[in-house]
Motif scaffolding. Structure first.
Motif, PDB file in Angstrom:
ATOM      1  N   GLU A   4      28.105 -37.160  17.472  1.00  0.00           N
ATOM      2  CA  GLU A   4      27.143 -37.759  16.556  1.00  0.00           C
ATOM      3  C   GLU A   4      25.699 -37.420  16.937  1.00  0.00           C
ATOM      4  O   GLU A   4      24.847 -37.207  16.066  1.00  0.00           O
ATOM      5  CB  GLU A   4      27.343 -39.277  16.552  1.00  0.00           C
ATOM      6  CG  GLU A   4      26.575 -40.017  15.486  1.00  0.00           C
ATOM      7  CD  GLU A   4      26.897 -41.493  15.497  1.00  0.00           C
ATOM      8  OE1 GLU A   4      26.341 -42.213  14.655  1.00  0.00           O
ATOM      9  OE2 GLU A   4      27.693 -41.933  16.361  1.00  0.00           O
ATOM     10  N   CYS A   5      25.422 -37.359  18.231  1.00  0.00           N
ATOM     11  CA  CYS A   5      24.043 -37.158  18.682  1.00  0.00           C
ATOM     12  C   CYS A   5      23.849 -35.882  19.492  1.00  0.00           C
ATOM     13  O   CYS A   5      22.991 -35.055  19.169  1.00  0.00           O
ATOM     14  CB  CYS A   5      23.593 -38.354  19.532  1.00  0.00           C
ATOM     15  SG  CYS A   5      23.458 -39.906  18.610  1.00  0.00           S
ATOM     16  N   PHE A   6      24.650 -35.687  20.524  1.00  0.00           N
ATOM     17  CA  PHE A   6      24.348 -34.632  21.485  1.00  0.00           C
ATOM     18  C   PHE A   6      24.722 -33.238  20.992  1.00  0.00           C
ATOM     19  O   PHE A   6      24.325 -32.241  21.590  1.00  0.00           O
ATOM     20  CB  PHE A   6      25.020 -34.929  22.819  1.00  0.00           C
ATOM     21  CG  PHE A   6      24.579 -36.237  23.425  1.00  0.00           C
ATOM     22  CD1 PHE A   6      23.243 -36.608  23.399  1.00  0.00           C
ATOM     23  CD2 PHE A   6      25.486 -37.100  23.993  1.00  0.00           C
ATOM     24  CE1 PHE A   6      22.824 -37.812  23.945  1.00  0.00           C
ATOM     25  CE2 PHE A   6      25.075 -38.305  24.541  1.00  0.00           C
ATOM     26  CZ  PHE A   6      23.747 -38.672  24.519  1.00  0.00           C
ATOM     27  N   GLU A   7      25.484 -33.161  19.908  1.00  0.00           N
ATOM     28  CA  GLU A   7      25.773 -31.863  19.300  1.00  0.00           C
ATOM     29  C   GLU A   7      25.042 -31.699  17.966  1.00  0.00           C
ATOM     30  O   GLU A   7      25.340 -30.789  17.199  1.00  0.00           O
ATOM     31  CB  GLU A   7      27.281 -31.706  19.097  1.00  0.00           C
ATOM     32  CG  GLU A   7      28.069 -31.670  20.413  1.00  0.00           C
ATOM     33  CD  GLU A   7      29.567 -31.579  20.190  1.00  0.00           C
ATOM     34  OE1 GLU A   7      29.989 -31.522  19.019  1.00  0.00           O
ATOM     35  OE2 GLU A   7      30.318 -31.578  21.186  1.00  0.00           O
ATOM     36  N   ASP A   8      24.089 -32.582  17.716  1.00  0.00           N
ATOM     37  CA  ASP A   8      23.375 -32.593  16.448  1.00  0.00           C
ATOM     38  C   ASP A   8      22.025 -31.887  16.602  1.00  0.00           C
ATOM     39  O   ASP A   8      21.258 -32.175  17.536  1.00  0.00           O
ATOM     40  CB  ASP A   8      23.157 -34.040  15.983  1.00  0.00           C
ATOM     41  CG  ASP A   8      22.462 -34.113  14.646  1.00  0.00           C
ATOM     42  OD1 ASP A   8      23.157 -34.027  13.619  1.00  0.00           O
ATOM     43  OD2 ASP A   8      21.218 -34.248  14.638  1.00  0.00           O
ATOM     44  N   GLU A   9      21.707 -30.953  15.707  1.00  0.00           N
ATOM     45  CA  GLU A   9      20.482 -30.163  15.833  1.00  0.00           C
ATOM     46  C   GLU A   9      19.222 -31.000  15.653  1.00  0.00           C
ATOM     47  O   GLU A   9      18.208 -30.761  16.322  1.00  0.00           O
ATOM     48  CB  GLU A   9      20.512 -29.014  14.821  1.00  0.00           C
ATOM     49  CG  GLU A   9      21.556 -27.950  15.143  1.00  0.00           C
ATOM     50  CD  GLU A   9      21.421 -26.724  14.266  1.00  0.00           C
ATOM     51  OE1 GLU A   9      20.424 -26.653  13.513  1.00  0.00           O
ATOM     52  OE2 GLU A   9      22.300 -25.844  14.348  1.00  0.00           O
ATOM     53  N   GLU A  10      19.251 -31.983  14.774  1.00  0.00           N
ATOM     54  CA  GLU A  10      18.077 -32.822  14.574  1.00  0.00           C
ATOM     55  C   GLU A  10      17.771 -33.631  15.834  1.00  0.00           C
ATOM     56  O   GLU A  10      16.613 -33.754  16.250  1.00  0.00           O
ATOM     57  CB  GLU A  10      18.291 -33.762  13.380  1.00  0.00           C
ATOM     58  CG  GLU A  10      17.055 -34.586  13.022  1.00  0.00           C
ATOM     59  CD  GLU A  10      17.278 -35.504  11.837  1.00  0.00           C
ATOM     60  OE1 GLU A  10      16.308 -36.173  11.435  1.00  0.00           O
ATOM     61  OE2 GLU A  10      18.428 -35.567  11.331  1.00  0.00           O
ATOM     62  N   VAL A  11      18.809 -34.167  16.448  1.00  0.00           N
ATOM     63  CA  VAL A  11      18.622 -34.899  17.704  1.00  0.00           C
ATOM     64  C   VAL A  11      18.123 -33.946  18.790  1.00  0.00           C
ATOM     65  O   VAL A  11      17.237 -34.286  19.583  1.00  0.00           O
ATOM     66  CB  VAL A  11      19.931 -35.584  18.137  1.00  0.00           C
ATOM     67  CG1 VAL A  11      19.799 -36.180  19.540  1.00  0.00           C
ATOM     68  CG2 VAL A  11      20.327 -36.666  17.147  1.00  0.00           C
ATOM     69  N   ALA A  12      18.686 -32.732  18.824  1.00  0.00           N
ATOM     70  CA  ALA A  12      18.263 -31.749  19.833  1.00  0.00           C
ATOM     71  C   ALA A  12      16.774 -31.432  19.701  1.00  0.00           C
ATOM     72  O   ALA A  12      16.047 -31.352  20.710  1.00  0.00           O
ATOM     73  CB  ALA A  12      19.092 -30.480  19.700  1.00  0.00           C
ATOM     74  N   ARG A  13      16.305 -31.271  18.473  1.00  0.00           N
ATOM     75  CA  ARG A  13      14.879 -30.976  18.271  1.00  0.00           C
ATOM     76  C   ARG A  13      14.017 -32.136  18.761  1.00  0.00           C
ATOM     77  O   ARG A  13      12.973 -31.928  19.394  1.00  0.00           O
ATOM     78  CB  ARG A  13      14.602 -30.680  16.791  1.00  0.00           C
ATOM     79  CG  ARG A  13      15.118 -29.309  16.339  1.00  0.00           C
ATOM     80  CD  ARG A  13      14.557 -28.953  14.970  1.00  0.00           C
ATOM     81  NE  ARG A  13      15.050 -29.843  13.931  1.00  0.00           N
ATOM     82  CZ  ARG A  13      16.166 -29.625  13.223  1.00  0.00           C
ATOM     83  NH1 ARG A  13      16.904 -28.540  13.460  1.00  0.00           N
ATOM     84  NH2 ARG A  13      16.539 -30.472  12.283  1.00  0.00           N
ATOM     85  N   ALA A  14      14.435 -33.371  18.478  1.00  0.00           N
ATOM     86  CA  ALA A  14      13.664 -34.539  18.914  1.00  0.00           C
ATOM     87  C   ALA A  14      13.632 -34.638  20.435  1.00  0.00           C
ATOM     88  O   ALA A  14      12.596 -34.949  21.040  1.00  0.00           O
ATOM     89  CB  ALA A  14      14.263 -35.806  18.310  1.00  0.00           C
TER      90      ALA A  14
END
Length: 605
Positions: A4-14
């Motif tokens: 949900e988070c750690f493989e998500d590109e939007e979370v990675a950018r943040a």
């Protein structure tokens, strides 16, 4: 949260905009994980994994939590929102963060404790605490999610043996029987999953850990010894077949874990429908599905996790069920398997050595002894440096990471069990050398006990030590247990005194949180019972067999066996085999026949 988070590109950018992200493998760095888990528990009142901690550049924690969804939910802050708030606070009020992280550092600094004798009622208080939390219907010591917690079960077996307490034994049996029938047990390929998401052991989190399976193999073996019930031996043998078939590397070491997911979907590898099994089993499919609870409606996302919660397989249908199970396993093996974490950790391999050795001694099975020897040889040849110290991790080659307390203590446990299983002095010699190195590098000579990491390990915020169990038995508590045994086997009473000092170094934990200290209670029980120590002397190894058959009868958790100095290998053995028995502080004249030995160890002179 991984998907949900750690493989998500939007979370990675943040994360990349405002943070330096560090992922810690808690198996490789138990000291770092242990410290920040304590921080989380202090800040939030609870802990668990995944663990997210926000730190300043000095490693000081100022915020911690476990699960966060990506976006806000009712009553839950989303991870993206949290990242934005922390980033803004860092830019606008850094002094506030610094002050709070300093406060956290002071609160989590090791507390000075004055050593104190262990209360004689400590094991009883542990039992009553477990009794209060026990689920009488399904076993275990909590609601959902429900973890096996093998160290609780190991304690209950010893408490029952020490005091003849049948309720403690029933608590252990209820838990083991219910777990074996549930979906937390892989009914097709064997081995246990990490925990059950429900209260009756039906739907697991499908990850499989070497630690859980090694410890549970010991518990099931010991419960068979205590009760003689075939179902517990069968369960132990199934776990060991999984460990040796799937988790033991060709080099002898043991892999760490198997993932819950395959093809990015949790449980896909393990679940079935009646329709897909019909071509596999033909006319046998209907009965097989009925026996293993595989239905059209399913119990997990439209499919079924095989289980036996509706009833055990009748003995007269066991051969049929096992034949079908093997065919279903062949079919399942065609699927994409979960990822295998193929790093080898000394600590986890040590637990597997202990499990195999306990089973070899209890069941008289050479294959388990062979597997344990191979694993111990691997560690001794590949993961011990010239100075006798351990490296913690091996993956193709040893990593440059010093061993932690878990590595030394669990490998020590494995070596002692291996010695008692085969009575080969090479393992006892190795255990004594390892103990010397561990004491030199880890002992807290000022306050007692042993640190989790040695001083030369990579910097962590606190060089901590503990006596309470977590997901694994406490290194200090297990070390105390093994020092008592090593003292008796090697005839070095100073080691038992060191075990006493370990327990005396943690009076606050033992008095305030007894339910968290079952392994320490096992050591306290051993010291209280005094134990029975047997020295065997014979001209040839085979001459020990009649005596060993007696010593391996039933469940004797406070008994040690050693080969006396004039035993095979020294060239000094003479005459009839004999056994020298000491119980508590009393020693008896040597006996030369199995029946006399049986009377002595049963307390009948």
């Amino acid at each position: 949260m991984a998907h949900e988070c750690f493989e998500d590109e939007e979370v990675a950018r943040a994360l990349n905009r405002g943070f330096v992200s560090i992922k810690v493998d808690r198996e490789e760095r138990p000291d770092v994980d242990g410290y920040y888990m304590e921080v989380c528990q202090r800040l939030t009142g609870s802990g668990g994994w995944p663990l997210s901690v926000f730190l300043d550049p000095e490693g000081g924690a100022f915020f911690a939590g476990t699960y966060f969804p990506k976006q806000d939910r009712p009553g839950m802050t989303g991870f993206l929102t949290l990242l934005g708030e922390v980033d803004a606070l860092w830019k606008t009020d850094r002094a506030r963060i610094t002050d709070f992280s300093d406060h956290v550092r002071r609160e989590t600094a090791p507390r000075a404790q004055l050593p104190a004798p262990v209360d004689g009622e400590f094991p009883t208080r542990v039992f009553h605490a477990l009794e209060q939390n026990f689920d009488a219907e399904f076993g275990g010591f909590s609601g959902a999610p429900k973890f096996p917690v093998p160290q609780n079960l190991l304690f209950l077996l010893r408490f029952s043996a020490a005091f003849g307490d049948q309720k403690a034994l029933r608590m252990c049996e209820t838990t083991l029987a219910r777990m074996r029938r549930g979906g937390i047990c892989d009914q097709i390929g064997f081995g246990f999953c990490r925990y059950s998401t429900d209260g009756k052991w039906l739907i697991p989190h499908f990850e499989k850990m070497l630690t859980d399976n090694a410890l549970l193999a010991i518990v099931y073996t010991e419960c068979w010894q205590a009760t003689g019930k075939r179902e517990y031996r069968r369960a132990a043998e199934e776990i060991l077949s999984y460990l040796q078939g799937r988790m033991q590397a060709k080099n002898g070491g043991f892999y760490t874990a198997e993932d819950a997911d395959s093809e990015n979907k949790e449980g896909k590898y393990y679940t079935f429908t009646p329709d897909e099994l019909r071509p596999v089993l033909g006319s046998d499919s209907e009965e097989f599905c009925r026996l293993f609870g595989i239905t059209n409606s399913g119990n997990f996302e439209g499919k079924s996790v095989p289980n036996l919660l509706h009833g055990n397989i009748p003995e007269e249908r066991r051969e049929f069920a096992d034949s079908c199970r093997r065919r279903v396993l062949q079919y399942r093996n065609l699927r994409v398997p979960p990822f295998l974490d193929d790093k080898i950790l000394v600590s986890r391999t040590g637990l597997a050595i202990a499990a195999l050795s306990v089973a070899a001694r209890a069941f008289g099975e050479e294959k388990y002894l062979t597997g344990a020897r191979k694993a111990a040889d691997f560690v001794l040849k590949n993961m011990i440096k010239a100075d006798g110290s351990l490296c913690s991790v091996y993956r193709g080659s040893p990593a440059d990471l010093p061993g932690f307390a878990d590595d030394y203590v669990f490998f020590l446990w494995g070596l002692i069990e291996l010695y008692e299983a085969g009575l080969e002095t090479v393992w006892l010699d190795s255990a004594l050398r390892l103990e010397e190195v561990f004491t030199e590098r880890f002992e807290d000579r000022k306050s007692g006990g042993f640190f989790l990491a040695e001083s030369r390990a990579v910097r962590s915020p606190a060089r901590s030590k503990e006596i309470s169990d977590s997901a694994l038995p406490s290194a200090n508590a297990m070390h105390a247990c093994q020092l008592i045994r090593l003292s008796r086997i090697a005839e070095k009473p100073e080691l038992e005194k060191r075990a006493v000092r370990i327990l005396e170094a943690f009076p606050l934990e033992l008095s305030q949180i007894p339910a968290a200290c079952p392994t320490a209670a096992c050591a306290a029980l051993y010291l209280r019972q005094g134990g029975t120590d047997v020295g065997l002397t014979a001209a040839r190894t085979a001459d020990f067999d009649p005596m060993l058959a007696v010593l391996h009868e039933g469940y004797r958790p406070f008994l040690t066996v050693r080969v006396n100095p004039d035993a095979p290998g020294t060239g000094q053995g003479r005459g009839t085999p004999s056994a020298h028995v000491c119980t508590g502080h009393m020693c008896f004249s040597p006996v030369e026949n199995p029946e006399a030995l049986r009377r002595l160890i049963n307390g009948k002179k």
